[in-house]
Scaffold this motif. Structure first.
Motif, short mmCIF file in Angstrom:
data_model
loop_
_atom_site.label_atom_id
_atom_site.label_comp_id
_atom_site.label_asym_id
_atom_site.label_seq_id
_atom_site.Cartn_x
_atom_site.Cartn_y
_atom_site.Cartn_z
N TYR A 31 -13.72 47.71 33.49
CA TYR A 31 -13.76 47.19 34.86
C TYR A 31 -14.26 45.75 34.94
O TYR A 31 -14.02 45.06 35.91
CB TYR A 31 -14.56 48.12 35.78
N LYS A 32 -14.91 45.29 33.88
CA LYS A 32 -15.30 43.88 33.80
C LYS A 32 -14.13 43.03 33.28
O LYS A 32 -14.22 41.82 33.25
CB LYS A 32 -16.49 43.68 32.85
N GLY A 33 -13.05 43.69 32.87
CA GLY A 33 -11.90 42.99 32.32
C GLY A 33 -12.06 42.64 30.87
O GLY A 33 -11.38 41.75 30.36
N GLU A 34 -12.96 43.35 30.18
CA GLU A 34 -13.23 43.08 28.77
C GLU A 34 -13.17 44.36 27.94
O GLU A 34 -14.15 44.72 27.28
CB GLU A 34 -14.61 42.45 28.63
N PRO A 35 -12.03 45.05 27.96
CA PRO A 35 -11.96 46.31 27.20
C PRO A 35 -12.10 46.08 25.70
O PRO A 35 -11.59 45.09 25.17
CB PRO A 35 -10.58 46.86 27.54
N ARG A 36 -12.84 46.95 25.05
CA ARG A 36 -13.05 46.85 23.60
C ARG A 36 -12.20 47.85 22.82
O ARG A 36 -12.11 47.76 21.60
CB ARG A 36 -14.52 47.10 23.27
N ILE A 37 -11.63 48.82 23.53
CA ILE A 37 -10.78 49.81 22.88
C ILE A 37 -9.48 49.94 23.67
O ILE A 37 -9.41 49.53 24.83
CB ILE A 37 -11.46 51.21 22.76
N SER A 38 -8.48 50.51 23.04
CA SER A 38 -7.18 50.69 23.71
C SER A 38 -7.26 51.83 24.72
O SER A 38 -8.16 52.68 24.66
CB SER A 38 -6.10 51.00 22.67
N ASP A 39 -6.29 51.84 25.63
CA ASP A 39 -6.21 52.95 26.58
C ASP A 39 -6.04 54.27 25.85
O ASP A 39 -6.59 55.30 26.25
CB ASP A 39 -5.04 52.74 27.55
N TYR A 40 -5.27 54.25 24.76
CA TYR A 40 -5.05 55.46 23.97
C TYR A 40 -6.37 56.01 23.43
O TYR A 40 -6.64 57.22 23.52
CB TYR A 40 -4.08 55.18 22.82
N GLU A 41 -7.19 55.13 22.86
CA GLU A 41 -8.48 55.56 22.30
C GLU A 41 -9.39 56.11 23.40
O GLU A 41 -10.09 57.11 23.21
CB GLU A 41 -9.17 54.40 21.58
N MET A 45 -10.82 60.09 23.80
CA MET A 45 -12.23 60.48 23.99
C MET A 45 -12.39 61.31 25.25
O MET A 45 -13.09 62.32 25.26
CB MET A 45 -13.14 59.24 24.09
N PHE A 46 -11.74 60.86 26.33
CA PHE A 46 -11.85 61.56 27.61
C PHE A 46 -11.30 62.98 27.49
O PHE A 46 -11.92 63.94 27.97
CB PHE A 46 -11.10 60.77 28.69
N GLN A 47 -10.16 63.12 26.82
CA GLN A 47 -9.56 64.45 26.64
C GLN A 47 -10.44 65.34 25.78
O GLN A 47 -10.57 66.54 26.05
CB GLN A 47 -8.16 64.33 26.03
#
Length: 71
Positions: A31-41, A45-47
């Motif tokens: 949300y800060k616009g600085e993702p460190r991992i991909s959406d897939y990763e 984790m969420f799943q």
């Protein structure tokens, strides 16, 4: 409940807490616009957390990211 069952539950709870912490950390970065991992990763984790919560409804994490509206 056997000693093995208790150990397994402790490990599951530890993993759930770890995943919740990592998810919140990466949500903040996203949300800060600085993702460190991909959406897939992130989704993986969420799943995993959703699966652990479904498999262990007796183990409750206060303020789990899976219960936040909009996620």
């Amino acid at each position: 409940m056997t000693k093995t069952d208790v150990t397994y539950m402790k490990l599951a709870l530890l993993r759930m807490k770890s995943l919740a912490l990592m998810i919140r950390f990466h949500q903040h970065d996203y949300y800060k616009g600085e993702p460190r991992i991909s959406d897939y990763e992130f989704d993986k984790m969420f799943q995993e957390l959703l699966t652990l919560e479904a498999d262990h409804p007796e183990l409750v994490i206060y303020n789990t990211p899976t219960k936040i509206v909009g996620h």
